[in-house]
Design an enzyme around this catalytic site. Structure first.
Site, mmCIF file in Angstrom:
data_model
loop_
_atom_site.group_PDB
_atom_site.id
_atom_site.type_symbol
_atom_site.label_atom_id
_atom_site.label_comp_id
_atom_site.label_asym_id
_atom_site.label_seq_id
_atom_site.Cartn_x
_atom_site.Cartn_y
_atom_site.Cartn_z
ATOM 1 N N GLU A 248 35.368 -64.728 20.226
ATOM 2 C CA GLU A 248 34.072 -64.575 20.429
ATOM 3 C C GLU A 248 33.277 -64.873 19.156
ATOM 4 O OE1 GLU A 248 33.092 -60.309 21.740
ATOM 5 O OE2 GLU A 248 30.937 -60.820 21.617
ATOM 6 N N ASP B 158 34.860 -58.681 21.285
ATOM 7 C CA ASP B 158 34.834 -57.240 20.860
ATOM 8 C C ASP B 158 35.080 -56.337 22.069
ATOM 9 O OD1 ASP B 158 33.972 -58.196 18.722
ATOM 10 O OD2 ASP B 158 31.941 -58.156 19.048
ATOM 11 N N ASP C 133 33.636 -54.202 23.600
ATOM 12 C CA ASP C 133 32.211 -53.656 23.881
ATOM 13 C C ASP C 133 31.901 -54.215 25.302
ATOM 14 O OD1 ASP C 133 31.439 -55.870 23.097
ATOM 15 O OD2 ASP C 133 30.180 -55.260 21.473
ATOM 16 N N ASP D 132 29.412 -56.411 25.826
ATOM 17 C CA ASP D 132 29.171 -57.893 25.669
ATOM 18 C C ASP D 132 30.553 -58.654 25.942
ATOM 19 O OD1 ASP D 132 26.500 -58.483 25.554
ATOM 20 O OD2 ASP D 132 26.481 -58.495 23.248
#
Ligand code: 0R9
Length: 645
Positions: A431, A504, A506, A508
């Site tokens: 990412e 990540d 998280d 997202d």
């Protein structure tokens, strides 16, 4: 349910073959693995016995509970296991539950679920349990028998009370010295029993989780069976018709097929033989496809949609947008399985029987619904055109691959691995550019390739075929993986042994994972089926010992508690919010180094449910999507039971 006590079962017919110690010595031979998957296998095995009783027409309720001590209770309201004496002198329940391969001649209906273990049965569960208690409610009396330490008799069968109920109740505790963990997944069990409820219309299955103070419970009962299954699968799609139910019975093989077309591009086929999923298909699926194509081709010719010069539709054309459940019940004497994992139906008779039922009944349905049939055929024509275009695109990509120099443009910022051994090489889909940069510096260049993905990958659930193929990030992935896309995808051509998604930790990141997985699920499904797709787990915390400056990493909150415990002041704690906060060395140490990293294997345990999740996640309903991520993303990271996230 009325208690029909027809003792067609012959209590002396059970064959006594092997001792339970064989199971304990080699549990893998009987339940595959002793990880979380094997643990759940124990539940399926006991529940399948109750389902057999339902199939025989004597049981309409099954209750399962996950108890506080991690034992499992399964209760059915069937006839109750016969309590008479077996010719060995032991009681029948003792033989049934503690003798390997003890299988009576089942009176019932002759269709026996063979479950994951193909009939090995509850004695295997007993062998792998530290405690196993059976209660039988039969003919006004309650009986009990118990075992411990892997199937040793603790208390022989005894009458313990009177009752008006009938049924069988088994409580077992998996042996903690055999299983890696006793942490049952509510979601895994509930999904499986929901599927059983769809397949056995009218049967009520309930799961209760008593492990926490507030019990959690779900109950499933579908009076319309497969029709409700299809409606569930297609819930968020634009459908072309109501579910089409095709049923018949020939040569003692019962066929039930339910199908529905939607405006989707993909096929979702789920097949069962005797209630057991046949993930690799088999003769029943072949028969279905032949029958379906025959009926639609005949109609397309007779209504002049297909002209003399046109080729007949084949399965690649008619499967776009098709959701279908093929369920057959084959008598025990005809059942044959094939394939390494025995989940492919081999019974030759099933092919022609399913073909006949599907062809004859679908032909009739088409006559009654010509307008919808025309729409389905329009869709097949478009599918054929799109397929031809995808093929052209693939050939163009192949040709330009040969022309060196244009490679960069096609593969984006791919940093290739040096090694030529495709099986060993790993492709990291990373990412963002900055994490991509660290990954490029930190990687082992011999076998690790890095493809940074900028922006969001296109949502393969919503976008049109053309848009998907025109999306840059998608093109880079297709070209880097090197095996084509859609119907043209060929797993033998893949350039990597592992494709690892690194985002990540998280929401997202979870969203990007899902977008990529949706694309793989839709257009490169064999990549997932062949266990090539992984998710990298970056650590959540970095711990630095204040005195020694020694650095260590922690992946979840539980670990953190264990490590830091009463030594809070001893450590400096850094919470990683993203991959970008790690330098190249840290990224290698924690997330890329095969010696230390943690990877989640992405698998499709249950294609129809995976499909449903993808639809929920990627469909139009933003609230549902958010709820799902909030409810489940953590689950996927902490307890990976081989689920697609
Ligand atoms: C809670 C889990 N349930 C079971 O394990 C279960 C087994 C079982 C059963 C019969 C009825 N209910 C059951 N629940 C049964 C089968 C037959 C006759 N009467 C009762 C028959 O097949 O003819 N049994 C499964 C095997 C046996 N009973 C038998 F071999 F002992 F007959």
């Amino acid at each position: 349910m009325d208690q029909k006590n027809n003792n067609t079962y012959d209590e002396s017919s059970i064959q006594v073959l092997e001792g339970l110690d064989a199971v304990r010595k080699r549990p893998g031979m009987y339940i595959g693995t002793t990880d979380i998957r094997g643990l759940h296998h124990l539940v399926w095995e006991i529940v399948d016995n109750s389902i057999d009783e339902a199939l025989a027409g004597h049981c309409d309720e099954i209750n399962i509970s996950i108890n506080k001590d991690n034992s499992i209770t399964v209760r059915d309201n069937g006839r109750g296991v016969p309590t008479g004496k077996h010719k060995t002198g032991k009681s029948t329940p003792e033989v049934i539950f503690s003798t390997l391969h003890a299988g009576g001649k089942f009176g019932g209906n002759g269709y026996k679920t063979s479950g994951g273990l193909h009939g090995v049965g509850s004695s295997v569960v007993n062998a792998l349990s530290s405690s196993f208690i059976v209660k039988i409610y039969r003919e006004g009396k309650i009986y009990e028998i118990s075992f411990h330490n892997g199937g040793l008799l603790k208390k022989s069968l005894k009458e313990v009370g009177k009752t008006t109920k009938h049924g069988t109740e088994v409580t077992f505790k998996a042996d903690p010295s055999i299983f890696v963990s006793l942490n049952y997944s509510f979601l895994t069990i509930s999904e499986r029993i929901q599927e059983s409820a769809f397949l056995n219309s009218g049967l009520k299955l309930t799961l209760t989780d008593l492990r926490k103070d507030a019990p959690k419970e779900v109950s499933y009962k579908y009076d319309l069976g497969l029709q409700e299954f299809i409606t569930f699968i297609n819930k968020d799609k634009k459908i072309l018709s109501t579910p089409i139910l095709l049923r018949g019975n020939e040569k003692d093989i019962e066929v039930e097929v339910c199908l529905q077309y939607s405006n989707d591009f993909n096929e979702n086929l789920v097949a069962f033989a005797n209630n057991v999923k046949t993930a690799e298909g088999g003769t029943h699926v072949t028969g279905f496809r032949t029958g379906l194509n025959k009926a639609f081709n005949e109609f397309a010719r007779s209504s002049n949609i297909l002209k003399d010069k046109d080729k007949n539709f084949d399965s690649s054309d008619t499967k776009e947008g098709l959701a279908v459940i093929v369920s057959v019940k084959v008598p025990e004497n005809l059942i044959q399985y094939e394939g390494q994992t025995k989940n492919k139906l081999g019974t030759p008779e099933a092919r022609s029987v399913v073909e006949n039922v599907v062809y004859n009944q679908l032909k009739y349905w088409i006559q009654e619904n010509p307008k919808i049939a025309e729409q389905i055929i329009e869709k097949a024509i478009l599918a054929r055109i799109a397929r031809d275009e995808a093929k052209k695109a693939r050939e163009a990509a192949r040709n330009s691959k040969k022309r060196s120099g244009t490679d960069r443009m096609l593969v984006g910022k791919l940093t290739p691995a040096q090694n030529k051994n495709k099986h060993v090489n790993e492709l990291f889909l990373v990412e963002g550019d900055s994490a991509g940069g660290s990954a490029k510096l930190g990687r082992d260049r011999k076998f690790q390739a890095i493809l940074p993905l900028r922006g969001k990958v296109i949502n393969a659930e919503k976008a049109k075929l053309q848009d998907i193929f025109n999306n840059d990030e998608v093109q880079y992935m297709i070209n880097a993986i090197g095996a084509g896309v859609g119907n043209e995808f060929d797993i033998n051509d893949i350039n990597y042994g592992k494709v690892i998604i690194m985002t990540d930790a998280d929401t997202d990141g979870a969203h990007i994972q899902t977008l990529i997985l949706t694309f793989f699920y839709r257009y490169m499904r064999p990549l997932i089926e062949n266990k090539k797709v992984y998710i990298a787990l970056p650590p959540l915390y970095k711990l630095t010992e204040r005195k020694t400056k020694k650095v260590s990493y922690v992946w979840d909150e539980k670990d953190l508690k264990n490590k830091v415990k009463n030594n809070k002041e001893k450590y400096e704690l850094q919470r990683y919010k993203g991959l970008g906060e790690m330098n190249a060395d840290q990224l290698w140490d924690t997330t890329m180094d095969p010696q230390h990293r943690q990877l989640i294997l992405v698998e499709i345990d249950n294609a129809s449910i995976a499909e449903k999740r993808i639809v929920t996640l990627m469909g139009d309903d933003a609230k549902k999507r958010k709820d799902w991520i909030v409810d489940n993303v953590k689950f996927s990271l902490e307890e990976n039971n081989g689920h697609i996230i």
